[in-house]
Design an enzyme around this catalytic site. Structure first.
Site, PDB file in Angstrom:
ATOM      1  CG  ASN A 130      58.295  42.643  62.565  1.00 47.40           C
ATOM      2  OD1 ASN A 130      58.977  43.065  61.624  1.00 47.40           O
ATOM      3  ND2 ASN A 130      58.831  42.163  63.680  1.00 47.40           N
ATOM      4  CD  GLU A 153      47.399  67.060  65.643  1.00 45.75           C
ATOM      5  OE1 GLU A 153      47.080  66.301  66.561  1.00 45.75           O
ATOM      6  OE2 GLU A 153      48.564  67.501  65.528  1.00 45.75           O
ATOM      7  CG  ASP A 163      52.200  66.608  64.672  1.00 42.07           C
ATOM      8  OD1 ASP A 163      51.256  65.867  64.955  1.00 42.07           O
ATOM      9  OD2 ASP A 163      53.054  66.991  65.497  1.00 42.07           O
TER      10      ASP A 163
HETATM   11 CA    CA Z   1      60.659  44.782  61.619  1.00 43.41          CA
END
Ligand code: CA
Length: 618
Positions: A141, A362, A333
């Site tokens: 983060n 994938e 995907d």
């Molecule tokens: Ca954040």
């Protein structure tokens, strides 16, 4: 006077709704939001969305840009404008004017940028790369201010394993040096695009805006900065794309251009997830239709790529991101789930614009021949050409997951690896396989191996020395654990140290335990060696049937040879080298890639219990 005024007001009130019905026009959205001059494909299809826009006629007066065709659809609120951008068109803004009769009712400024050689910035990937897969919500983060953003339906909740935890693009930028230090060269990031779904939105696979980074990760500009910064450090970025489905909250949810935009069912119908039904010669239509047309999940609307307008929308979107970012590669995907002819056309268009591009699909199937169908080849009995450049090696993933937990036997232990690799004849080019032991969708490797360091080392040594391009999942290097049955949140936990108040910082050597550093250093040592080893990157592979619990193979070129021995038993072994004379040839000594050990002669080699040896022959 008073009466007259009232009457006038009344007349206006009566007239307004009728007048506005015919006269209200606006533009809510235009996709793609911008485009480029000098693309190899000079055609562009612009989707304009806005109230009643289909009742207008668009006009463009701009040198080198002309409208070829205008398509209206079932919903009156869409116009698809096919334009031709000639090679001499100059970058700039042109106005699309929308006329109703002779009256201009609205207009839109469309931006045409010059390519600025952005397309020269993409690099593709090959066997010299190591791909590091990370989940952006769970990695780091870097900007707590964007954890919650206005208009986003789901709020951050780090205490909920299935909630949003706040990881973002800045967190990835902050830790590029960590990834580079480990020895990875490419980063596959789980989807970064907006997922404005009310719950379970952190994984990114229910996209609600194909042209916008989720604001909780950052902005399109920040994404571009990430690619630029990664390139500056010698790292590549691989974008995760999903053409099978979109989030049910996509802007067109209440107003589909056409009813066949989504694969529609009388009631919610789930895909049977049986990818093999697509190329099964005996498949029933019932199973095939459910596989391709069934929905992946309630929140994921299944797209009908047979609709040419939708197909074009998806294809242009992928080209837009490559061009906008200088993106190095794509991971696609759920590869067998969309219409397969559409997928082949998509690959053709990508390769037309970017000839040596790489896309890894994938194809989550357990048999090599099932996977091989999807990697471009001339061998499919039905004549299908996927144009797909790379594919994940799921069969080998299953083998790696089992081999080191088993006792050695005819078909157990090392034989699992040997058997899968011996099937490589089904592939047009086995070097195009991406080798991995785990990813965001299954049990973490360290857990699969019973949290046994020796087994992890065997698995890592194998993955980084066999053929193909290796991919590792974030956290394997610091022994992160997690089993899928606990819930997906548990195989996608936060990387310790990625959050401001984390008590442990595994991004630093001091923050890691001795065991974590042992794993990190082991991986780093092989990757650092691999980077400069022509034999491991481009060399041929010869392997020997596992015997006495030992699996022996060689990677070699004309000038280099690397010998690998995997001892999958609980005993120290002495290996007689006579059997390998065809590969040993004139080599007479060797040195270990893993430590300082060396061998003056190559008559016998002693190998510790449950461990690998990687020997550079001299
Ligand atoms: Ca954040």
């Amino acid at each position: 006077m008073k009466l007259k005024f009232k009457t006038a007001i009344l007349l206006v009130l009566i007239a307004l709704p009728f007048g506005s019905m015919a006269q209200k026009f606006n533009i809510d959205r235009v996709d793609p939001p911008l485009w480029w001059t000098s693309m190899k494909n000079s055609e562009l299809q612009i989707m304009v969305y806005g109230e009643n826009i289909s009742f207008t006629k668009p006009i463009i007066n701009y040198s080198g840009v002309k409208i070829k065709q205008v398509i209206s659809v079932e919903s009156p609120n869409y116009l698809f404008i096919d334009i031709e951008i000639s090679p001499d068109a100059i970058a700039g803004e042109f106005i699309i004017e929308f006329f109703k009769g002779k009256k201009k009712v609205t207009e839109y400024n469309y931006k045409l940028e010059s390519r600025n050689k952005t397309s020269d910035l993409y690099q593709g990937f090959d066997n010299s790369d190591i791909i590091y897969l990370l989940m952006p919500d769970r990695f780091a983060n870097g900007n707590p201010d964007n954890d919650n953003m206005p208009g986003m339906l789901e709020q951050a909740d780090r205490s909920n394993p299935n909630g949003r935890h706040g990881g973002d693009i800045q967190g990835i930028i902050n830790n590029l040096d960590y990834i580079k230090d480990l020895g990875a060269t490419s980063i596959w990031i789980n989807p970064l695009l907006e997922n404005n779904q009310p719950a379970y939105s952190y994984h990114g696979y229910a996209v609600t805006d194909l042209y916008k980074v989720d604001p909780r990760y950052g902005s399109n500009e920040e994404y571009r900065s990430l690619v630029k910064e990664a390139h500056r450090k010698g790292l590549k970025i691989i974008q995760d794309m999903i053409f099978n489905h979109l989030g049910t909250e996509y802007f067109w949810k209440e107003d589909l251009p056409t009813q066949d935009w989504y694969n529609q069912w009388p009631e919610f119908t789930r895909s049977n997830y049986r990818g093999g039904a697509v190329n099964d010669p005996y498949a029933s239509n019932y199973d095939f239709n459910k596989m391709v047309g069934g929905w992946f999940d309630h929140s994921m609307a299944d797209l009908n790529q047979k609709n040419e307008l939708l197909a074009n929308y998806l294809i242009q979107n992928s080209i837009w991101w490559i061009e906008y970012l200088g993106l190095d590669g794509i991971r696609q995907d759920t590869y067998p789930y969309p219409d397969k002819d559409f997928m082949a056309e998509w690959m053709r268009r990508v390769l037309e614009e970017y000839p040596d591009y790489n896309v890894v699909g994938e194809v989550w199937l357990s048999h090599p021949q099932a996977v091989a169908y999807w990697l471009e080849n001339d061998m499919n009995a039905d004549g299908y050409h996927s144009n797909l450049t790379n594919v994940f090696d799921f069969p080998l993933m299953y083998a790696i997951s089992k081999a080191f937990n088993e006792n050695e036997g005819w078909s157990t232990g090392n034989a699992q690896l040997y058997e899968v690799l011996s099937q490589d004849f089904v592939y047009s080019d086995p070097s195009k396989l991406v080798v991995f032991a785990d990813n965001h969708d299954g049990d973490r490797l360290y857990s699969k191996l019973g949290e046994d360091m020796n087994k992890l080392k065997l698995a890592m040594a194998f993955m980084f020395t066999t053929r193909g391009t290796p991919q590792i999942y974030y956290g394997t290097e610091i022994l992160m654990t997690g089993l899928e049955h606990q819930g997906h949140g548990f195989i996608r936990e936060d990387f310790p140290g990625g959050w401001e108040n984390d008590t442990i910082d595994a991004f630093t050597r001091q923050g890691r335990t001795a065991e974590q550093n042992e794993a990190f250093d082991f991986i780093k040592r092989i990757l650092d060696y691999r980077k400069n080893s022509d034999a491991l990157i481009n060399g041929k592979l010869v392997h020997y049937i596992p015997e006495d619990g030992l699996y022996v193979y060689f990677r070699y070129t004309d000038n280099e040879c690397v010998m690998v021995i995997l001892n999958n038993t609980d005993e120290e072994k002495v290996l007689n080298m006579d059997r390998f004379s065809e590969n040993i040839g004139n080599y007479s000594s060797g040195r270990s890639v893993l430590n300082r050990k060396s061998w003056e002669t190559l008559n016998t080699i002693t190998i510790s219990a449950k461990s690998p040896l990687i020997i550079e022959l001299k």
